[in-house]
Design a protein around this motif. Structure first.
Motif, PDB file in Angstrom:
ATOM      1  N   PRO A  68    -138.634  48.986  -5.514  1.00 10.23           N
ATOM      2  CA  PRO A  68    -139.170  49.422  -6.807  1.00 10.23           C
ATOM      3  C   PRO A  68    -138.134  50.134  -7.680  1.00 10.23           C
ATOM      4  O   PRO A  68    -138.282  50.190  -8.890  1.00 10.23           O
ATOM      5  N   ILE A  69    -137.079  50.664  -7.053  1.00  4.04           N
ATOM      6  CA  ILE A  69    -135.990  51.306  -7.800  1.00  4.04           C
ATOM      7  C   ILE A  69    -134.685  50.667  -7.358  1.00  4.04           C
ATOM      8  O   ILE A  69    -134.372  50.615  -6.165  1.00  4.04           O
ATOM      9  N   VAL A  70    -133.902  50.179  -8.344  1.00  6.35           N
ATOM     10  CA  VAL A  70    -132.616  49.542  -8.066  1.00  6.35           C
ATOM     11  C   VAL A  70    -131.533  50.332  -8.789  1.00  6.35           C
ATOM     12  O   VAL A  70    -131.602  50.532 -10.003  1.00  6.35           O
ATOM     13  N   GLN A  71    -130.547  50.775  -8.018  1.00  9.94           N
ATOM     14  CA  GLN A  71    -129.400  51.455  -8.625  1.00  9.94           C
ATOM     15  C   GLN A  71    -128.426  50.378  -9.109  1.00  9.94           C
ATOM     16  O   GLN A  71    -127.797  49.685  -8.320  1.00  9.94           O
ATOM     17  N   LEU A  72    -128.341  50.233 -10.424  1.00  7.93           N
ATOM     18  CA  LEU A  72    -127.484  49.206 -11.004  1.00  7.93           C
ATOM     19  C   LEU A  72    -126.020  49.628 -11.019  1.00  7.93           C
ATOM     20  O   LEU A  72    -125.132  48.826 -10.753  1.00  7.93           O
ATOM     21  N   LEU A  73    -125.775  50.890 -11.371  1.00 10.84           N
ATOM     22  CA  LEU A  73    -124.404  51.389 -11.506  1.00 10.84           C
ATOM     23  C   LEU A  73    -124.353  52.823 -11.009  1.00 10.84           C
ATOM     24  O   LEU A  73    -125.261  53.621 -11.296  1.00 10.84           O
ATOM     25  N   TYR A  74    -123.298  53.148 -10.257  1.00 11.42           N
ATOM     26  CA  TYR A  74    -123.065  54.518  -9.815  1.00 11.42           C
ATOM     27  C   TYR A  74    -121.566  54.756  -9.850  1.00 11.42           C
ATOM     28  O   TYR A  74    -120.792  53.986  -9.268  1.00 11.42           O
ATOM     29  N   MET A  75    -121.162  55.810 -10.553  1.00 10.38           N
ATOM     30  CA  MET A  75    -119.749  56.084 -10.748  1.00 10.38           C
ATOM     31  C   MET A  75    -119.509  57.581 -10.575  1.00 10.38           C
ATOM     32  O   MET A  75    -120.356  58.398 -10.939  1.00 10.38           O
ATOM     33  N   VAL A  76    -118.348  57.933 -10.030  1.00 11.91           N
ATOM     34  CA  VAL A  76    -117.966  59.334  -9.854  1.00 11.91           C
ATOM     35  C   VAL A  76    -116.604  59.559 -10.503  1.00 11.91           C
ATOM     36  O   VAL A  76    -115.670  58.779 -10.300  1.00 11.91           O
ATOM     37  N   ALA A  77    -116.504  60.640 -11.280  1.00 11.26           N
ATOM     38  CA  ALA A  77    -115.235  61.053 -11.887  1.00 11.26           C
ATOM     39  C   ALA A  77    -114.932  62.467 -11.437  1.00 11.26           C
ATOM     40  O   ALA A  77    -115.844  63.293 -11.295  1.00 11.26           O
ATOM     41  N   LYS A  78    -113.655  62.744 -11.207  1.00 11.05           N
ATOM     42  CA  LYS A  78    -113.241  64.071 -10.726  1.00 11.05           C
ATOM     43  C   LYS A  78    -112.100  64.615 -11.575  1.00 11.05           C
ATOM     44  O   LYS A  78    -111.283  63.855 -12.095  1.00 11.05           O
TER      45      LYS A  78
END
Length: 168
Positions: free
Chosen positions: A67-77
């Motif tokens: 029911p929930i789809v993570q399309l994009l996940y990004m990390v910046a530091k």
């Protein structure tokens, strides 16, 4: 991709610098299709890392899909020199970090285009946008996107001697 925090956040559609625990959310609901697209940029408590996430939520998910789809996940530091760098990228749970030339810039553009659609009250077609933005560069430089080879140096004096067959 390295940039000052303000510039990197602007590339993502956030017009100000986030502080500790602060988030900037967007969402669009298509009641007819029973879909919600949600995007968010959120700063961590120490203000040295932020996350970018784009989700698709379904009232009635397609067969075999969550029911929930993570399309994009990004990390910046944050780096020691005050610049920020995108460190990781996942598209639909598949690691795309360093998978293609310019992956960080393309990920920012993909997120921003999805946000623009939501602001315009349209459901973003994530797959079509991904294909368009992440396609391999097809210029003479191959997939690096760096262009062709070295440019020849033309000396004006040699151009005048073209009749003698001097060339470049």
């Amino acid at each position: 991709m390295r940039a000052p925090l303000k510039n990197l956040l602007e590339k993502l559609g956030v017009g100000y610098v986030l502080t500790s625990y602060q988030t900037h959310p967007w969402s669009y609901i298509d009641h007819d299709k029973g879909q919600t697209c949600s995007g968010e940029v959120r700063m961590n408590p120490d203000e040295n890392e932020f996350e970018v996430e784009l989700l698709m939520m379904y009232d009635t998910p397609p067969t075999g899909q969550a029911p929930i789809v993570q399309l994009l996940y990004m990390v910046a530091k944050a780096e020691n020199d005050g610049e920020w760098e995108i460190k990781s990228l996942k598209i639909k749970n598949e690691d795309k970090t360093n998978a293609i030339s310019g992956w960080g810039q393309k990920a920012c553009k993909l997120f921003r285009e999805c946000i623009k659609k939501m602001i315009a009250e349209e459901m973003p077609d994530f797959d079509a946008l991904f294909e368009e933005i992440f396609k391999e560069d097809t210029g003479f430089g191959g997939s690096t996107g760096q262009g062709g080879g070295k440019k020849p140096k033309i000396k004006p004096g040699q151009l005048l001697d073209m009749k003698k067959g001097a060339g470049f």
